[in-house]
Design a protein around this motif. Sequence first.
Motif, PDB file in Angstrom:
ATOM      1  N   ARG A   1       0.831  -1.193   0.000  1.00 21.31           N
ATOM      2  CA  ARG A   1       0.000   0.000   0.000  1.00 21.31           C
ATOM      3  C   ARG A   1       0.875   1.256   0.000  1.00 21.31           C
ATOM      4  NH1 ARG A   1      -2.706  -2.167   5.426  1.00 21.31           N
ATOM      5  NH2 ARG A   1      -0.441  -2.358   5.730  1.00 21.31           N
ATOM      6  N   PRO A   2       0.595   2.188  -0.907  1.00 19.37           N
ATOM      7  CA  PRO A   2       1.382   3.431  -0.913  1.00 19.37           C
ATOM      8  C   PRO A   2       1.132   4.234   0.347  1.00 19.37           C
ATOM      9  CG  PRO A   2      -0.497   3.609  -2.399  1.00 19.37           C
ATOM     10  CD  PRO A   2      -0.439   2.178  -1.952  1.00 19.37           C
ATOM     11  N   GLY A   3       2.151   4.974   0.770  1.00 19.09           N
ATOM     12  CA  GLY A   3       2.002   5.853   1.916  1.00 19.09           C
ATOM     13  C   GLY A   3       1.964   5.152   3.253  1.00 19.09           C
ATOM     14  N   THR A   4       2.389   3.891   3.284  1.00 15.25           N
ATOM     15  CA  THR A   4       2.431   3.135   4.538  1.00 15.25           C
ATOM     16  C   THR A   4       3.857   2.638   4.772  1.00 15.25           C
ATOM     17  OG1 THR A   4       1.992   0.946   3.585  1.00 15.25           O
ATOM     18  CG2 THR A   4       0.073   2.344   4.049  1.00 15.25           C
ATOM     19  N   THR A   5       4.030   1.846   5.824  1.00 14.74           N
ATOM     20  CA  THR A   5       5.337   1.252   6.124  1.00 14.74           C
ATOM     21  C   THR A   5       5.589  -0.029   5.327  1.00 14.74           C
ATOM     22  OG1 THR A   5       4.311   0.147   8.024  1.00 14.74           O
ATOM     23  CG2 THR A   5       5.480   2.212   8.446  1.00 14.74           C
ATOM     24  N   ASP A   6       4.682  -0.395   4.416  1.00 18.26           N
ATOM     25  CA  ASP A   6       4.832  -1.647   3.667  1.00 18.26           C
ATOM     26  C   ASP A   6       6.153  -1.693   2.895  1.00 18.26           C
ATOM     27  OD1 ASP A   6       2.332  -2.128   4.633  1.00 18.26           O
ATOM     28  OD2 ASP A   6       1.311  -2.112   2.690  1.00 18.26           O
ATOM     29  N   ARG A   7       6.530  -0.570   2.315  1.00 14.87           N
ATOM     30  CA  ARG A   7       7.778  -0.544   1.542  1.00 14.87           C
ATOM     31  C   ARG A   7       8.982  -0.802   2.446  1.00 14.87           C
ATOM     32  NH1 ARG A   7       8.574   4.180  -2.752  1.00 14.87           N
ATOM     33  NH2 ARG A   7       6.715   3.080  -3.506  1.00 14.87           N
ATOM     34  N   GLN A   8       8.938  -0.280   3.663  1.00 15.47           N
ATOM     35  CA  GLN A   8      10.040  -0.519   4.603  1.00 15.47           C
ATOM     36  C   GLN A   8      10.102  -1.990   5.005  1.00 15.47           C
ATOM     37  OE1 GLN A   8       8.247   3.054   6.614  1.00 15.47           O
ATOM     38  NE2 GLN A   8      10.259   3.062   7.612  1.00 15.47           N
ATOM     39  N   VAL A   9       8.938  -2.602   5.196  1.00 15.68           N
ATOM     40  CA  VAL A   9       8.910  -4.032   5.517  1.00 15.68           C
ATOM     41  C   VAL A   9       9.481  -4.834   4.360  1.00 15.68           C
ATOM     42  CG1 VAL A   9       7.444  -5.993   6.093  1.00 15.68           C
ATOM     43  CG2 VAL A   9       6.925  -3.752   7.046  1.00 15.68           C
ATOM     44  N   PHE A  10       9.087  -4.490   3.142  1.00 15.19           N
ATOM     45  CA  PHE A  10       9.620  -5.183   1.957  1.00 15.19           C
ATOM     46  C   PHE A  10      11.136  -5.090   1.909  1.00 15.19           C
ATOM     47  CE2 PHE A  10      11.113  -5.331  -2.380  1.00 15.19           C
ATOM     48  CZ  PHE A  10      10.440  -6.421  -2.914  1.00 15.19           C
ATOM     49  N   ARG A  11      11.655  -3.899   2.169  1.00 10.33           N
ATOM     50  CA  ARG A  11      13.110  -3.703   2.132  1.00 10.33           C
ATOM     51  C   ARG A  11      13.804  -4.598   3.152  1.00 10.33           C
ATOM     52  NH1 ARG A  11      14.845   2.119   3.873  1.00 10.33           N
ATOM     53  NH2 ARG A  11      14.107   1.244   5.830  1.00 10.33           N
TER      54      ARG A  11
ATOM     55  N   VAL B   1      12.681  -7.409   4.576  1.00 10.81           N
ATOM     56  CA  VAL B   1      12.493  -8.842   4.349  1.00 10.81           C
ATOM     57  C   VAL B   1      13.220  -9.320   3.092  1.00 10.81           C
ATOM     58  CG1 VAL B   1      10.782 -10.640   3.846  1.00 10.81           C
ATOM     59  CG2 VAL B   1      10.307  -8.908   5.599  1.00 10.81           C
ATOM     60  N   PHE B   2      13.076  -8.580   1.972  1.00 13.31           N
ATOM     61  CA  PHE B   2      13.572  -9.094   0.698  1.00 13.31           C
ATOM     62  C   PHE B   2      14.910  -8.504   0.259  1.00 13.31           C
ATOM     63  CE2 PHE B   2       9.032 -10.046   0.423  1.00 13.31           C
ATOM     64  CZ  PHE B   2       9.101 -11.375   0.061  1.00 13.31           C
ATOM     65  N   LEU B   3      15.219  -7.292   0.665  1.00 14.98           N
ATOM     66  CA  LEU B   3      16.502  -6.704   0.282  1.00 14.98           C
ATOM     67  C   LEU B   3      17.571  -6.974   1.328  1.00 14.98           C
ATOM     68  CD1 LEU B   3      15.350  -3.294  -1.263  1.00 14.98           C
ATOM     69  CD2 LEU B   3      15.664  -5.513  -2.378  1.00 14.98           C
ATOM     70  N   PHE B   4      17.232  -6.725   2.594  1.00 12.47           N
ATOM     71  CA  PHE B   4      18.181  -6.991   3.675  1.00 12.47           C
ATOM     72  C   PHE B   4      18.167  -8.446   4.113  1.00 12.47           C
ATOM     73  CE2 PHE B   4      17.633  -2.316   5.201  1.00 12.47           C
ATOM     74  CZ  PHE B   4      18.344  -1.885   4.091  1.00 12.47           C
ATOM     75  N   LYS B   5      17.122  -9.192   3.719  1.00 10.64           N
ATOM     76  CA  LYS B   5      17.000 -10.633   4.002  1.00 10.64           C
ATOM     77  C   LYS B   5      17.174 -10.944   5.485  1.00 10.64           C
ATOM     78  CE  LYS B   5      18.489 -12.013  -0.629  1.00 10.64           C
ATOM     79  NZ  LYS B   5      17.128 -12.326  -1.081  1.00 10.64           N
ATOM     80  N   GLU B   6      16.395 -10.249   6.302  1.00  8.70           N
ATOM     81  CA  GLU B   6      16.553 -10.411   7.739  1.00  8.70           C
ATOM     82  C   GLU B   6      16.076 -11.776   8.252  1.00  8.70           C
ATOM     83  OE1 GLU B   6      12.447  -8.179   9.229  1.00  8.70           O
ATOM     84  OE2 GLU B   6      14.389  -7.302   9.656  1.00  8.70           O
ATOM     85  N   TYR B   7      15.386 -12.547   7.420  1.00 10.28           N
ATOM     86  CA  TYR B   7      14.965 -13.889   7.836  1.00 10.28           C
ATOM     87  C   TYR B   7      15.708 -14.978   7.071  1.00 10.28           C
ATOM     88  CZ  TYR B   7      11.263 -11.371  10.195  1.00 10.28           C
ATOM     89  OH  TYR B   7      10.580 -10.502  11.017  1.00 10.28           O
ATOM     90  N   ASN B   8      16.868 -14.643   6.559  1.00 13.87           N
ATOM     91  CA  ASN B   8      17.663 -15.620   5.818  1.00 13.87           C
ATOM     92  C   ASN B   8      18.730 -16.257   6.709  1.00 13.87           C
ATOM     93  OD1 ASN B   8      18.148 -16.978   3.374  1.00 13.87           O
ATOM     94  ND2 ASN B   8      19.897 -15.664   2.912  1.00 13.87           N
ATOM     95  N   PHE B   9      18.385 -16.471   7.964  1.00 15.58           N
ATOM     96  CA  PHE B   9      19.327 -17.051   8.922  1.00 15.58           C
ATOM     97  C   PHE B   9      19.566 -18.532   8.609  1.00 15.58           C
ATOM     98  CE2 PHE B   9      15.071 -16.382  10.641  1.00 15.58           C
ATOM     99  CZ  PHE B   9      14.620 -17.693  10.750  1.00 15.58           C
ATOM    100  N   PRO B  10      20.720 -19.065   9.025  1.00 15.07           N
ATOM    101  CA  PRO B  10      21.044 -20.459   8.711  1.00 15.07           C
ATOM    102  C   PRO B  10      20.208 -21.440   9.527  1.00 15.07           C
ATOM    103  CG  PRO B  10      22.738 -19.503  10.113  1.00 15.07           C
ATOM    104  CD  PRO B  10      21.819 -18.379   9.735  1.00 15.07           C
TER     105      PRO B  10
END
Length: 204
Positions: free
Chosen positions: A2-12, A14-23
């Motif tokens: 959704r535009p104008g929300t924190t969704d873009r930050q969550v995407f960044r 999860v998918f760019l910083f890969k914060e759940y890509n732990f071993p």
Amino acid sequence: MRPGTTDRQVFREVFLFKEYNFPLTQNPSIVVDAGANIGLATVFFKNRFPEALVYAIEPDSKNFTVLTQNAKAYEGTYPMHSALWRVDSYLRIKDKNENAWAFQVEECNQEDPDSFSAISIETLMRSNGIERIDLLKLDIEGAERDVFASNYDYWLPRTKVIIIELHDWMKEGCSREFFRAIINYRFRVSIYAGMLLLYNIDLD
């Protein structure tokens, strides 16, 4: 998203910083995504572990609507409009004007017009025939204090991996209750992407 929300930050995160890509030593079969928001972590887990069943739990109705849309393309995902709590109860969002990724909950009466059903992890497991949780993701904005305050003896020793963000700045005592609970079990604790990552060394 959704535009104008924190969704873009969550995407960044999860998918760019890969914060759940732990071993992990093995792929999980059962994943619980608590504080699922709009389901981006759920989608990440399903792409990483396509055979896993993912229970995605989100209390906010607007977030949940988007979560359902994002999860519908993935078999084996189970969106739940609920929240984890120490017991089965009724909760409500207490800060509706907060950002979409920072809603907190509080107990209320069933008759409250904003109430929704909350569920304990034990009930979640028993009602879905889950014998063990392979991966439990907890980003629940301070509700972890209540989840770990009591009634964890059934599910905690049956949980292999926990990834958790503690929110003491939002609700005092989160870390205290969390460490008081896990000290009774053999978890190996490390830090990953600013969160605590725990492995239960008594489970294969």
